[in-house]
Write a protein that holds these residues in place. Structure first.
Motif, PDB file in Angstrom:
ATOM      1  N   GLN A 108      53.937  23.963  16.639  1.00  0.00           N
ATOM      2  CA  GLN A 108      52.482  24.011  16.691  1.00  0.00           C
ATOM      3  C   GLN A 108      52.029  25.473  16.739  1.00  0.00           C
ATOM      4  N   GLU A 109      50.853  25.721  16.165  1.00  0.00           N
ATOM      5  CA  GLU A 109      50.294  27.065  16.162  1.00  0.00           C
ATOM      6  C   GLU A 109      49.220  27.178  17.229  1.00  0.00           C
ATOM      7  N   PHE A 110      49.184  28.361  17.819  1.00  0.00           N
ATOM      8  CA  PHE A 110      48.226  28.633  18.897  1.00  0.00           C
ATOM      9  C   PHE A 110      47.550  29.974  18.633  1.00  0.00           C
ATOM     10  N   ALA A 111      46.343  30.084  19.160  1.00  0.00           N
ATOM     11  CA  ALA A 111      45.597  31.346  19.077  1.00  0.00           C
ATOM     12  C   ALA A 111      45.592  31.986  20.459  1.00  0.00           C
ATOM     13  N   ASN A 112      46.150  33.218  20.548  1.00  0.00           N
ATOM     14  CA  ASN A 112      46.126  33.971  21.799  1.00  0.00           C
ATOM     15  C   ASN A 112      44.788  34.708  21.892  1.00  0.00           C
ATOM     16  N   CYS A 113      44.022  34.367  22.922  1.00  0.00           N
ATOM     17  CA  CYS A 113      42.678  34.920  23.059  1.00  0.00           C
ATOM     18  C   CYS A 113      42.494  35.531  24.453  1.00  0.00           C
ATOM     19  N   THR A 114      41.468  36.300  24.571  1.00  0.00           N
ATOM     20  CA  THR A 114      41.113  36.885  25.865  1.00  0.00           C
ATOM     21  C   THR A 114      39.608  36.844  26.017  1.00  0.00           C
ATOM     22  N   THR A 115      39.151  36.657  27.260  1.00  0.00           N
ATOM     23  CA  THR A 115      37.725  36.645  27.545  1.00  0.00           C
ATOM     24  C   THR A 115      37.499  37.261  28.913  1.00  0.00           C
ATOM     25  N   MET A 116      36.326  37.771  29.157  1.00  0.00           N
ATOM     26  CA  MET A 116      36.003  38.444  30.409  1.00  0.00           C
ATOM     27  C   MET A 116      35.145  37.538  31.258  1.00  0.00           C
ATOM     28  N   GLY A 117      35.700  37.092  32.425  1.00  0.00           N
ATOM     29  CA  GLY A 117      34.958  36.239  33.335  1.00  0.00           C
ATOM     30  C   GLY A 117      34.394  37.022  34.488  1.00  0.00           C
ATOM     31  N   GLN A 118      33.847  36.309  35.464  1.00  0.00           N
ATOM     32  CA  GLN A 118      33.256  36.972  36.621  1.00  0.00           C
ATOM     33  C   GLN A 118      34.312  37.647  37.497  1.00  0.00           C
ATOM     34  N   ASP A 119      35.523  37.091  37.487  1.00  0.00           N
ATOM     35  CA  ASP A 119      36.597  37.658  38.314  1.00  0.00           C
ATOM     36  C   ASP A 119      37.590  38.480  37.489  1.00  0.00           C
ATOM     37  N   GLY A 120      37.172  38.924  36.315  1.00  0.00           N
ATOM     38  CA  GLY A 120      38.041  39.785  35.526  1.00  0.00           C
ATOM     39  C   GLY A 120      38.417  39.168  34.196  1.00  0.00           C
ATOM     40  N   GLN A 121      39.397  39.766  33.575  1.00  0.00           N
ATOM     41  CA  GLN A 121      39.822  39.350  32.238  1.00  0.00           C
ATOM     42  C   GLN A 121      40.834  38.208  32.330  1.00  0.00           C
ATOM     43  N   HIS A 122      40.724  37.235  31.373  1.00  0.00           N
ATOM     44  CA  HIS A 122      41.617  36.066  31.362  1.00  0.00           C
ATOM     45  C   HIS A 122      42.275  35.955  29.990  1.00  0.00           C
ATOM     46  N   LEU A 123      43.548  35.634  30.015  1.00  0.00           N
ATOM     47  CA  LEU A 123      44.274  35.339  28.785  1.00  0.00           C
ATOM     48  C   LEU A 123      44.259  33.834  28.559  1.00  0.00           C
ATOM     49  N   LEU A 124      43.969  33.408  27.327  1.00  0.00           N
ATOM     50  CA  LEU A 124      43.868  31.986  26.991  1.00  0.00           C
ATOM     51  C   LEU A 124      44.707  31.688  25.763  1.00  0.00           C
ATOM     52  N   CYS A 125      45.165  30.456  25.694  1.00  0.00           N
ATOM     53  CA  CYS A 125      45.947  30.014  24.538  1.00  0.00           C
ATOM     54  C   CYS A 125      45.278  28.753  23.964  1.00  0.00           C
ATOM     55  N   PHE A 126      44.616  28.885  22.792  1.00  0.00           N
ATOM     56  CA  PHE A 126      43.908  27.774  22.155  1.00  0.00           C
ATOM     57  C   PHE A 126      44.809  27.153  21.095  1.00  0.00           C
ATOM     58  N   PRO A 127      45.044  25.845  21.195  1.00  0.00           N
ATOM     59  CA  PRO A 127      45.767  25.205  20.090  1.00  0.00           C
ATOM     60  C   PRO A 127      44.869  25.136  18.850  1.00  0.00           C
ATOM     61  N   PHE A 128      45.481  25.213  17.691  1.00  0.00           N
ATOM     62  CA  PHE A 128      44.707  25.153  16.458  1.00  0.00           C
ATOM     63  C   PHE A 128      43.988  23.791  16.302  1.00  0.00           C
ATOM     64  N   SER A 129      44.449  22.794  17.022  1.00  0.00           N
ATOM     65  CA  SER A 129      43.836  21.455  16.918  1.00  0.00           C
ATOM     66  C   SER A 129      42.539  21.347  17.705  1.00  0.00           C
ATOM     67  N   LEU A 130      42.200  22.388  18.487  1.00  0.00           N
ATOM     68  CA  LEU A 130      40.974  22.349  19.280  1.00  0.00           C
ATOM     69  C   LEU A 130      39.774  22.340  18.346  1.00  0.00           C
ATOM     70  N   GLN A 131      38.850  21.350  18.606  1.00  0.00           N
ATOM     71  CA  GLN A 131      37.667  21.219  17.752  1.00  0.00           C
ATOM     72  C   GLN A 131      36.423  21.640  18.526  1.00  0.00           C
ATOM     73  N   GLY A 132      35.446  22.149  17.796  1.00  0.00           N
ATOM     74  CA  GLY A 132      34.194  22.574  18.406  1.00  0.00           C
ATOM     75  C   GLY A 132      33.368  23.349  17.412  1.00  0.00           C
ATOM     76  N   GLN A 133      32.221  23.841  17.894  1.00  0.00           N
ATOM     77  CA  GLN A 133      31.345  24.646  17.051  1.00  0.00           C
ATOM     78  C   GLN A 133      31.495  26.117  17.476  1.00  0.00           C
ATOM     79  N   PHE A 134      32.091  26.908  16.577  1.00  0.00           N
ATOM     80  CA  PHE A 134      32.387  28.310  16.891  1.00  0.00           C
ATOM     81  C   PHE A 134      31.632  29.213  15.931  1.00  0.00           C
ATOM     82  N   TYR A 135      31.167  30.318  16.488  1.00  0.00           N
ATOM     83  CA  TYR A 135      30.404  31.264  15.692  1.00  0.00           C
ATOM     84  C   TYR A 135      30.997  32.675  15.890  1.00  0.00           C
ATOM     85  N   GLU A 136      31.141  33.363  14.778  1.00  0.00           N
ATOM     86  CA  GLU A 136      31.649  34.734  14.872  1.00  0.00           C
ATOM     87  C   GLU A 136      30.569  35.634  15.460  1.00  0.00           C
TER      88      GLU A 136
END
Length: 562
Positions: A108-136
């Motif tokens: 399976q393929e995954f997207a390694n992502c990072t985002t900045m929360g209230q308590d600092g930076q978080h590393l996330l791993c999104f599977p390519f099967s994740l569905q939603g409405q995303f905007y660049e």
């Protein structure tokens, strides 16, 4: 802990936890860094240890990789139109998410992502099967190099830089590691990329003492608190410089206490010649004995010239008859009293040839009649005779008073011994010649078994290798100085003479005998005073040592001693 590569360990370590002790387990450096560290349990146990003191970033290395097709613009930022929950982490809608890289795991393929929360930076791993409405996002998030180095998440991710092309970069900081190794004087500097595995053994190495050797002469330049305890690694080289009972103790393994730098200056002195010759001493300015002046003896007129001091009056008595070999030059009789005035030049005519010579202008009286008018004489410098200084001074002088009020060299005799010394050997000599003042720095030291009995070591002349034991500093107690009078070995005394500043030349040669027998005689014109003395040899009695800058010797003419 398990062994890690040197680079991995340095990058992951919290700098606030320094210093750390590392054991080198394997790799090229294991054989290069082998050393023996003494421990309480086994002093001969070989270890490959280094005490890690600090780091300094020196450069960045990078690994470049071409991105898969369709993902050439990573990293880029996007947002979700709704809240996302990934691995228990809620990402609010509209919060920027940075896509860093793509990974594959178990097909399976995954997207390694990072985002900045209230308590600092978080590393996330999104599977390519994740569905939603995303905007660049309209603008990409940019990071400075300093931000990348300070963020553990960014430091492990691939980034791109338009200035370096379209390849992704994995930034790897390379550090210059500064450490201390056993028996090494200098701080060791090692690149963190050195191919070696290390293990952190800080907790089990608390008993290990990393020895940093020092020369005793280097201690003079240290700005640290005294007293301090040290152990000798290698004693001073021979031959010895002093004839005393503490120098033989300065051997390997001897522990000493260094109390600080001495403020004392010293006087180089020699005794009168006995059956075994002269003996030579260094007298400390703290010597408490008193001296009386003794008359100096001068074998030649040249020595009288050398002993002239500015503003000083010199009176001598002739001790033997001196017959002049020239008709126009005076003869001297035993008992004549001379007042030495100044050096002068005069013109002589020998065999119809005019020459300019140096003469010493003196005033002579027979000493029998005080009302007798004195006669001025011009004495050639090569005239040999015998002269003794008239001294009517019965005052007792301390060493500082001699330096302030008298002129070195001078002849003295001990009038009062130093009562603080068990055996003041200076009182056994009929005369002492005080030759020069010495300002060489000394260190006040004592043996650990006798901490209150001190002696003073001149590191520039008596150097040795030692290390600080890091034992707690002993409480300061009153010290008994054993080195107020130090007898020098004969070889070292003559070595000191070589260090004496000197611009001296041999004394003037006397005229040839055939000139003396010339019946035409020698005609002298009026003498003209000169302000400079002729060059002379330091080995004549009564000669004076001229000072030079940046030397441990200086002439004592009322100078203020620092």
């Amino acid at each position: 802990m398990e062994p890690l590569s040197f680079q991995e360990y340095i990058v992951s370590l919290d700098i606030a936890s320094l210093p750390r002790v590392l054991k080198i387990c394997s790799g090229l450096a294991a054989c290069m860094c082998s050393l023996c560290v003494r421990s309480q349990e086994n002093p001969q146990s070989p270890q490959t240890l280094i005490r890690y003191e600090g780091t300094r970033p020196c450069l960045l290395s990078n690994e470049a990789q071409t991105r898969p097709a369709g993902l050439q613009d990573m990293p880029f930022s996007f947002t979700s139109a709704v809240d996302l929950t990934v691995d228990g982490q809620v990402i609010p809608q509209g919060q920027p998410i940075s896509l860093l890289s793509v990974a594959r795991h178990e097909g399976q393929e995954f997207a390694n992502c990072t985002t900045m929360g209230q308590d600092g930076q978080h590393l996330l791993c999104f599977p390519f099967s994740l569905q939603g409405q995303f905007y660049e996002c309209s603008g990409q998030q940019n990071y400075t190099l300093s931000q990348v180095l300070q963020s553990e998440a960014l430091r492990g991710q691939r980034l791109n830089c338009s200035a370096l092309g379209r390849r992704s970069l994995l930034l790897c900081p390379v550090y210059e590691v500064q450490g201390i190794m056993h028996m090494r004087k200098e701080v060791v500097k090692i690149p963190s990329t050195l191919e070696v595995d290390v293990e952190d053994v800080t907790e089990e190495s608390q008993h290990i003492h990393f020895i940093k050797p020092l020369m005793l002469s280097e201690v003079l330049g240290l700005e640290r608190a005294f007293p301090v305890e040290a152990e000798i690694l290698e004693g001073p080289e021979y031959p010895p410089i002093f004839e005393n009972d503490w120098i033989p103790h300065l051997q390997k393994g001897q522990k000493i206490q260094i109390h600080g730098k001495s403020c004392d200056w010293r006087i180089l002195a020699s005794s009168s010649k006995g059956r075994k010759g002269s003996r030579h001493f260094l007298l400390s300015s703290t010597y408490q004995g008193k001296f009386r002046r003794r008359p100096r003896e001068f074998p030649t007129v040249l020595d009288l010239t050398a002993s002239l001091g500015k503003g000083k009056c010199l009176r001598v008595v002739v001790t033997k008859d001196c017959e002049s070999t020239e008709e126009d030059l005076p003869s001297l009789s035993m008992g004549d009293r001379l007042e030495v005035l100044h050096l002068a030049k005069t013109h002589v005519c020998r065999q119809a040839e005019h020459k300019s010579i140096d003469v010493l202008l003196c005033s002579r009286s027979s000493g029998e009649d005080e009302d007798e008018e004195s006669e001025q004489l011009m004495l050639p410098l090569h005239l040999e005779g015998g002269f003794v200084e008239e001294v009517s001074d019965s005052r007792r002088y301390s060493l500082p008073e001699i330096v302030e009020k008298l002129q070195l060299p001078c002849e003295v005799k001990v009038a009062t011994k130093d009562s603080s010394l068990a055996n003041d050997i200076l009182g056994s000599f009929s005369a002492l010649r005080l030759e020069a003042q010495i300002t060489e720095p000394f260190l006040v030291t004592s043996l650990c078994e006798e901490p209150s009995v001190s002696f003073q070591i001149p590191p520039q002349w008596l150097d040795m290798t030692l290390f600080f034991t890091e034992e707690p500093a002993p409480s300061q107690t009153p010290l008994t100085d054993r080195s107020k009078v130090e007898e020098l070995t004969e070889s070292f005394y003559y070595h000191l003479l070589k260090l004496m500043p000197s611009n001296e030349a041999p004394p003037p040669r006397p005229p040839k005998r055939r000139d003396f027998s010339n019946k035409a005689g020698t005609q002298l014109s009026g003498a003209k005073e000169v302000t400079e003395k002729p060059k002379y040899s330091s080995h004549h009695t009564g000669s004076q040592m001229a000072p030079k800058p940046k030397k441990p010797f200086k002439e004592a003419r009322g100078e203020t001693v620092q």
